[in-house]
Write an enzyme that holds these catalytic residues in place. Sequence first.
Site: not given
Ligand code: PEP
Length: 251
Positions: A10, A12, A96, A98, A168, A174, A214
Amino acid sequence: MARKKIFAGNWKMYTVRDEALALARGIVDGITDSPGRAVVVFAPAVHLREVAALCAGSAVMAGAQNMYFEKEGAFTGEISPAMVKDAGARWILIGHSERRHVFHETDDDVRKKLRAALSEGLFPMVCVGELLDEREAGRSEDVVRVQTERALEGLSKNEAAAVVIAYEPVWAIGTGKVATPEIAQSMHRYIRSVVAAKFGEAVAAGMPILYGGSVKPDNIAGLFAMEDIDGALVGGASLKAASFLDIARVT
Ligand code: PEP
């Protein structure tokens, strides 16, 4: 039943055009075909057509990070499922964290987007996950169950069988605080039981459930070793071809 393994990046709201194309090129050139594994990059919408064209014929598929659920209309700033498909993308990321927490998308939006994606023939990846305070209050499973049930509400068994879920935990996205393999496995097994209760064991057993939050080259092996973890949705570590490829190579 052997479930499909999926590794998705992703991107973003990162990458201007040259960066996006260089990143896609690095992934396409570095990936080796592995039977039963899919690799997806969720690129920013403005780069989608070029990224999809670059991926065509390779082991990598392009996807959009978001879309609206209506077919067309006066919805300034939005893109439709047909536009995503027309740009050459095969996948769509839905719900997601976000989108849910920064842009206030509701479970109802997620449900409508999922239906719209399926009618357009896009492959949907639906994200679910609890906030830190929900975990601390012992409500993780309830939160994730409601998100999963509401997203899948009203689907036929066949439609549900086409859905991929990404668990997630929001506290892990993040933040560098990856869930332990045991925490992730326990939630993945729980999500599978929620799907089984609504759509039967066969649909649940065949549904890929990815972990996101992460994920890095040095923690993917422990996660991927767990029975119900079928791959990863990767944010930060997907912005460098080398680290994303290292993660996808776990298969
Ligand atoms: C994501 O954006 O779905 C995500 C899991 O980000 P990160 O791997 O940076 O935690």
